[in-house]
Scaffold this active site. Structure first.
Site, PDB file in Angstrom:
ATOM      1  N   THR A  40       0.873  -1.187   0.000  1.00 28.18           N
ATOM      2  CA  THR A  40       0.000   0.000   0.000  1.00 28.18           C
ATOM      3  C   THR A  40       0.906   1.233   0.000  1.00 28.18           C
ATOM      4  O   THR A  40       2.140   1.105  -0.055  1.00 28.18           O
ATOM      5  CB  THR A  40      -0.858   0.041   1.282  1.00 28.18           C
ATOM      6  OG1 THR A  40       0.022   0.254   2.392  1.00 28.18           O
ATOM      7  CG2 THR A  40      -1.665  -1.245   1.472  1.00 28.18           C
ATOM      8  N   GLU A  88      -3.613  -1.351   8.275  1.00 29.22           N
ATOM      9  CA  GLU A  88      -3.706   0.100   8.099  1.00 29.22           C
ATOM     10  C   GLU A  88      -3.400   0.660   9.475  1.00 29.22           C
ATOM     11  O   GLU A  88      -3.990   0.226  10.474  1.00 29.22           O
ATOM     12  CB  GLU A  88      -5.106   0.499   7.644  1.00 29.22           C
ATOM     13  CG  GLU A  88      -5.406   0.133   6.199  1.00 29.22           C
ATOM     14  CD  GLU A  88      -4.551   0.922   5.209  1.00 29.22           C
ATOM     15  OE1 GLU A  88      -4.132   2.047   5.530  1.00 29.22           O
ATOM     16  OE2 GLU A  88      -4.293   0.402   4.116  1.00 29.22           O
ATOM     17  N   GLU A 135      -3.189   1.055  21.881  1.00 33.23           N
ATOM     18  CA  GLU A 135      -4.351   1.934  21.696  1.00 33.23           C
ATOM     19  C   GLU A 135      -5.666   1.188  21.920  1.00 33.23           C
ATOM     20  O   GLU A 135      -6.704   1.810  22.124  1.00 33.23           O
ATOM     21  CB  GLU A 135      -4.291   2.609  20.320  1.00 33.23           C
ATOM     22  CG  GLU A 135      -3.017   3.421  20.175  1.00 33.23           C
ATOM     23  CD  GLU A 135      -2.928   4.288  18.933  1.00 33.23           C
ATOM     24  OE1 GLU A 135      -3.969   4.668  18.383  1.00 33.23           O
ATOM     25  OE2 GLU A 135      -1.792   4.596  18.515  1.00 33.23           O
ATOM     26  N   ALA A 160     -10.315   0.589  17.236  1.00 35.06           N
ATOM     27  CA  ALA A 160     -11.449  -0.350  17.259  1.00 35.06           C
ATOM     28  C   ALA A 160     -11.167  -1.536  16.337  1.00 35.06           C
ATOM     29  O   ALA A 160     -11.463  -2.688  16.670  1.00 35.06           O
ATOM     30  CB  ALA A 160     -12.733   0.362  16.833  1.00 35.06           C
ATOM     31  N   SER A 161     -10.540  -1.249  15.181  1.00 39.05           N
ATOM     32  CA  SER A 161     -10.253  -2.361  14.254  1.00 39.05           C
ATOM     33  C   SER A 161      -9.157  -3.263  14.820  1.00 39.05           C
ATOM     34  O   SER A 161      -9.214  -4.481  14.682  1.00 39.05           O
ATOM     35  CB  SER A 161      -9.869  -1.825  12.861  1.00 39.05           C
ATOM     36  OG  SER A 161      -8.609  -1.186  12.900  1.00 39.05           O
ATOM     37  N   LYS A 162      -8.162  -2.677  15.490  1.00 35.35           N
ATOM     38  CA  LYS A 162      -7.095  -3.500  16.082  1.00 35.35           C
ATOM     39  C   LYS A 162      -7.656  -4.317  17.260  1.00 35.35           C
ATOM     40  O   LYS A 162      -7.305  -5.480  17.446  1.00 35.35           O
ATOM     41  CB  LYS A 162      -5.928  -2.636  16.557  1.00 35.35           C
ATOM     42  CG  LYS A 162      -5.108  -1.986  15.453  1.00 35.35           C
ATOM     43  CD  LYS A 162      -4.403  -2.970  14.537  1.00 35.35           C
ATOM     44  CE  LYS A 162      -3.265  -3.696  15.210  1.00 35.35           C
ATOM     45  NZ  LYS A 162      -2.509  -4.545  14.215  1.00 35.35           N
ATOM     46  N   PRO A 213       2.717  21.150  12.675  1.00 31.30           N
ATOM     47  CA  PRO A 213       1.330  21.177  13.158  1.00 31.30           C
ATOM     48  C   PRO A 213       1.134  20.393  14.446  1.00 31.30           C
ATOM     49  O   PRO A 213       1.306  19.179  14.477  1.00 31.30           O
ATOM     50  CB  PRO A 213       0.552  20.515  12.010  1.00 31.30           C
ATOM     51  CG  PRO A 213       1.534  19.632  11.330  1.00 31.30           C
ATOM     52  CD  PRO A 213       2.884  20.241  11.514  1.00 31.30           C
ATOM     53  N   ASN A 257       3.243  15.816  23.501  1.00 34.63           N
ATOM     54  CA  ASN A 257       3.639  16.072  22.107  1.00 34.63           C
ATOM     55  C   ASN A 257       4.441  17.367  21.989  1.00 34.63           C
ATOM     56  O   ASN A 257       5.431  17.424  21.256  1.00 34.63           O
ATOM     57  CB  ASN A 257       2.400  16.138  21.214  1.00 34.63           C
ATOM     58  CG  ASN A 257       1.690  14.801  21.131  1.00 34.63           C
ATOM     59  OD1 ASN A 257       2.305  13.755  21.301  1.00 34.63           O
ATOM     60  ND2 ASN A 257       0.390  14.834  20.875  1.00 34.63           N
TER      61      ASN A 257
HETATM   62  P1  NAD Z   1       2.907   0.633   8.402  1.00 36.09           P
HETATM   63  O1  NAD Z   1       1.658   1.349   7.994  1.00 36.09           O
HETATM   64  O2  NAD Z   1       4.221   1.321   8.299  1.00 36.09           O
HETATM   65  O3  NAD Z   1       3.052  -0.718   7.530  1.00 36.09           O
HETATM   66  C1  NAD Z   1       1.971  -1.559   7.277  1.00 36.09           C
HETATM   67  C2  NAD Z   1       2.406  -2.546   6.187  1.00 36.09           C
HETATM   68  O4  NAD Z   1       1.294  -3.440   5.945  1.00 36.09           O
HETATM   69  C3  NAD Z   1       2.731  -1.877   4.849  1.00 36.09           C
HETATM   70  O5  NAD Z   1       3.910  -2.441   4.321  1.00 36.09           O
HETATM   71  C4  NAD Z   1       1.531  -2.207   3.971  1.00 36.09           C
HETATM   72  O6  NAD Z   1       1.850  -2.300   2.596  1.00 36.09           O
HETATM   73  C5  NAD Z   1       1.099  -3.563   4.539  1.00 36.09           C
HETATM   74  N1  NAD Z   1      -0.324  -3.846   4.300  1.00 36.09           N
HETATM   75  C6  NAD Z   1      -1.373  -3.001   4.517  1.00 36.09           C
HETATM   76  N2  NAD Z   1      -2.526  -3.610   4.160  1.00 36.09           N
HETATM   77  C7  NAD Z   1      -2.197  -4.854   3.725  1.00 36.09           C
HETATM   78  C8  NAD Z   1      -2.953  -5.966   3.238  1.00 36.09           C
HETATM   79  N3  NAD Z   1      -4.288  -5.886   3.110  1.00 36.09           N
HETATM   80  N4  NAD Z   1      -2.299  -7.097   2.912  1.00 36.09           N
HETATM   81  C9  NAD Z   1      -0.936  -7.168   3.011  1.00 36.09           C
HETATM   82  N5  NAD Z   1      -0.180  -6.151   3.453  1.00 36.09           N
HETATM   83  C10 NAD Z   1      -0.794  -5.009   3.813  1.00 36.09           C
HETATM   84  O7  NAD Z   1       2.614   0.109   9.875  1.00 36.09           O
HETATM   85  P2  NAD Z   1       3.601  -0.063  11.118  1.00 36.09           P
HETATM   86  O8  NAD Z   1       3.668   1.212  11.851  1.00 36.09           O
HETATM   87  O9  NAD Z   1       4.840  -0.731  10.674  1.00 36.09           O
HETATM   88  O10 NAD Z   1       2.756  -1.072  12.018  1.00 36.09           O
HETATM   89  C11 NAD Z   1       2.890  -2.475  11.857  1.00 36.09           C
HETATM   90  C12 NAD Z   1       1.979  -3.181  12.865  1.00 36.09           C
HETATM   91  O11 NAD Z   1       2.350  -2.809  14.193  1.00 36.09           O
HETATM   92  C13 NAD Z   1       0.505  -2.810  12.714  1.00 36.09           C
HETATM   93  O12 NAD Z   1      -0.262  -3.986  12.930  1.00 36.09           O
HETATM   94  C14 NAD Z   1       0.268  -1.788  13.814  1.00 36.09           C
HETATM   95  O13 NAD Z   1      -1.069  -1.835  14.260  1.00 36.09           O
HETATM   96  C15 NAD Z   1       1.225  -2.295  14.883  1.00 36.09           C
HETATM   97  N6  NAD Z   1       1.738  -1.258  15.815  1.00 36.09           N
HETATM   98  C16 NAD Z   1       2.278  -0.094  15.344  1.00 36.09           C
HETATM   99  C17 NAD Z   1       2.799   0.837  16.236  1.00 36.09           C
HETATM  100  C18 NAD Z   1       3.469   2.114  15.746  1.00 36.09           C
HETATM  101  O14 NAD Z   1       3.842   2.956  16.572  1.00 36.09           O
HETATM  102  N7  NAD Z   1       3.670   2.304  14.464  1.00 36.09           N
HETATM  103  C19 NAD Z   1       2.749   0.594  17.606  1.00 36.09           C
HETATM  104  C20 NAD Z   1       2.193  -0.606  18.057  1.00 36.09           C
HETATM  105  C21 NAD Z   1       1.692  -1.528  17.152  1.00 36.09           C
HETATM  106  P1  TYD Z   2       0.726   9.650  15.592  1.00 33.67           P
HETATM  107  O1  TYD Z   2       2.165   9.612  15.228  1.00 33.67           O
HETATM  108  O2  TYD Z   2      -0.288   9.786  14.484  1.00 33.67           O
HETATM  109  O3  TYD Z   2       0.445   8.322  16.456  1.00 33.67           O
HETATM  110  P2  TYD Z   2      -0.877   7.893  17.318  1.00 33.67           P
HETATM  111  O4  TYD Z   2      -1.997   8.779  16.970  1.00 33.67           O
HETATM  112  O5  TYD Z   2      -1.106   6.484  16.839  1.00 33.67           O
HETATM  113  O6  TYD Z   2      -0.454   7.987  18.747  1.00 33.67           O
HETATM  114  O7  TYD Z   2       0.479  10.836  16.608  1.00 33.67           O
HETATM  115  C1  TYD Z   2       1.204  10.899  17.832  1.00 33.67           C
HETATM  116  C2  TYD Z   2       0.658  12.060  18.616  1.00 33.67           C
HETATM  117  O8  TYD Z   2       1.009  13.276  17.934  1.00 33.67           O
HETATM  118  C3  TYD Z   2      -0.851  12.083  18.734  1.00 33.67           C
HETATM  119  O9  TYD Z   2      -1.209  12.590  20.032  1.00 33.67           O
HETATM  120  C4  TYD Z   2      -1.304  13.048  17.662  1.00 33.67           C
HETATM  121  C5  TYD Z   2      -0.161  14.051  17.596  1.00 33.67           C
HETATM  122  N1  TYD Z   2       0.106  14.643  16.283  1.00 33.67           N
HETATM  123  C6  TYD Z   2       0.230  16.042  16.148  1.00 33.67           C
HETATM  124  O10 TYD Z   2       0.085  16.798  17.125  1.00 33.67           O
HETATM  125  N2  TYD Z   2       0.521  16.553  14.917  1.00 33.67           N
HETATM  126  C7  TYD Z   2       0.683  15.766  13.814  1.00 33.67           C
HETATM  127  O11 TYD Z   2       0.931  16.307  12.690  1.00 33.67           O
HETATM  128  C8  TYD Z   2       0.563  14.342  13.956  1.00 33.67           C
HETATM  129  C9  TYD Z   2       0.721  13.433  12.779  1.00 33.67           C
HETATM  130  C10 TYD Z   2       0.286  13.833  15.220  1.00 33.67           C
END
Ligand code: NAD
Ligand code: TYD
Length: 352
Positions: A40, A88, A135, A160-162, A213, A257
């Protein structure tokens, strides 16, 4: 060569997934790592150029919502284990359009669970590790930490989806005996992070002297963990965690933040040779996120005491590495921000 395990890593081209793939490919030459990713907007094979030619690595482009594609990859590679990260992942996008989140995070996860159940058929030694987020627990007030027993209370379409996917994962354990493990982690930061999330977005905007922002007053709190430490926690839980259990992952590292963004501004003023206070002037307060969760904070005692895991760096060290990576890899971010993401990003701010 005969591999001792073949691990299907879903979402391996994303931010956290690419760190998990890198760690496993480099450390376990007797494992074959199959990266299954739809690519994606958030998936980028350039996140993995350093391991793409490794003999124990394979990439398969596919969608976890496509049952046939999952069946084929399980059969072709004889998948023994799954680490499921495909999702997502951005809260703001889930507010704009929740249905993609239902499809990938809920329907896709159930598809994957069903495929693992059918392929493994209750026999052999397997692990289905589901990677989730803190979350799902909702939002904290000033006191307290999320524990594994904290009741689920998701508030955004993303969480909610997670939460729904977590419930299905547990249901497959209780109903069918699928050998699942789960982890719920706090906010990650590090290299290869898509620049719609707070830290890489701010780094990129500071470099280009664009507005920073801040949603609402900037007093919302997040608990930050270096992505490399999250990958090592996943490795630990995958190998040593108890089947049927979930583990919270975090670094006891809470920041508002606004304090975090000001810290980044100071650090980058030094690195970019700007005068002190210059980047802070870019801070702009914007309309708050709808339903913005106030505070997340993780109690990782179970993971630390049961499995002996702890983070390897302080936040200051991790952030320093991270800023250096973005400054040294400007072409990675330029490529992303010059395409359709730019239109999306600009439309988000037009709506404010
Ligand atoms: P990301 O958005 O960077 O990457 C998601 C990956 O999934 C992408 O490579 C995308 O192409 C792939 N993908 C999306 N839809 C798909 C589908 N239908 N089939 C196959 N592949 C698909 O996400 P991330 O930040 O690396 O998060 C990875 C996982 O860790 C997620 O499940 C997220 O909920 C979880 N997570 C993330 C954080 C964070 O801070 N980023 C924290 C805790 C948990
Ligand atoms: P984010 O990185 O989107 O992670 P999550 O919402 O999953 O915690 O956002 C982290 C925090 O930063 C969240 O409280 C929303 C805030 N935020 C801003 O203030 N400005 C921004 O442009 C973004 C993307 C997030």
């Amino acid at each position: 060569m005969g591999y001792s395990k073949t691990i299907l890593v879903t979402g391996g081209a994303g931010f956290i997934g690419s760190h998990v793939v890198r760690l496993l490919v480099n450390k376990y030459s007797d494992y074959r790592i199959v990266n299954f990713d739809k690519l994606t907007y958030a998936g980028n094979l350039k996140n993995l150029t350093d391991v793409e030619n490794a003999p124990n690595y394979a990439f398969v482009k596919g969608d976890i919502c496509d049952r046939e594609a999952l069946k084929n990859v399980f059969e072709e590679y004889n998948v023994s284990d799954v680490i499921h990260l495909a999702a997502e992942s951005h809260v703001d996008r889930s507010i704009e359009g929740p249905m993609e989140f239902v499809m990938t995070n809920v329907v896709g996860t159930v598809n994957l669970l069903q495929q693992a159940k059918d392929s493994w058929n209750g026999e052999g030694n397997h692990v289905f590790h589901h990677v989730s987020t803190d979350e799902v627990y909702g939002s904290l007030g000033d006191e307290g930490l999320f524990e594994e027993i904290t009741a689920y209370d998701p508030r955004s379409p993303y969480s909610a989806s997670k939460a729904s996917s977590d419930h299905f994962v547990r249901a497959f354990y209780h109903t069918y005996g699928l050998p699942i493990k789960m982890s719920n982690c706090s906010n990650n930061y590090g290299s290869h992070h898509f620049p719609e999330k707070l830290i890489p977005l701010m780094i990129n905007n500071i470099v280009h002297k664009k507005p920073l922002p801040i949603y609402g007053k900037g007093d919302n709190i997040r608990d930050w963990l270096w992505v490399v430490d999250h990958a090592s926690a996943i490795e630990t839980i995958f190998h040593k965690g108890r089947v049927g259990e979930s583990y919270n992952v975090g670094g006891l590292n809470e920041w508002t933040n606004i304090a975090l963004v000001k810290h980044l501004c100071r650090l980058m003023d030094q690195k970019l040779g700007r005068s002190e206070g210059e980047s802070e002037q870019l801070i702009t307060y914007v309309t708050d996120r709808a339903g913005h969760d106030m505070r997340y904070a993780i109690d990782a005692t179970k993971l630390e005491s049961e499995l002996n895991w702890k983070p390897s760096v302080t936040f200051e060290e991790g952030l320093d590495h991270t800023v250096d990576w973005y400054l040294n890899n400007s072409e990675w971010i330029e490529e992303i921000t010059s395409g359709s993401y730019r239109e999306y990003y600009e439309s988000m701010y037009d709506n404010r």
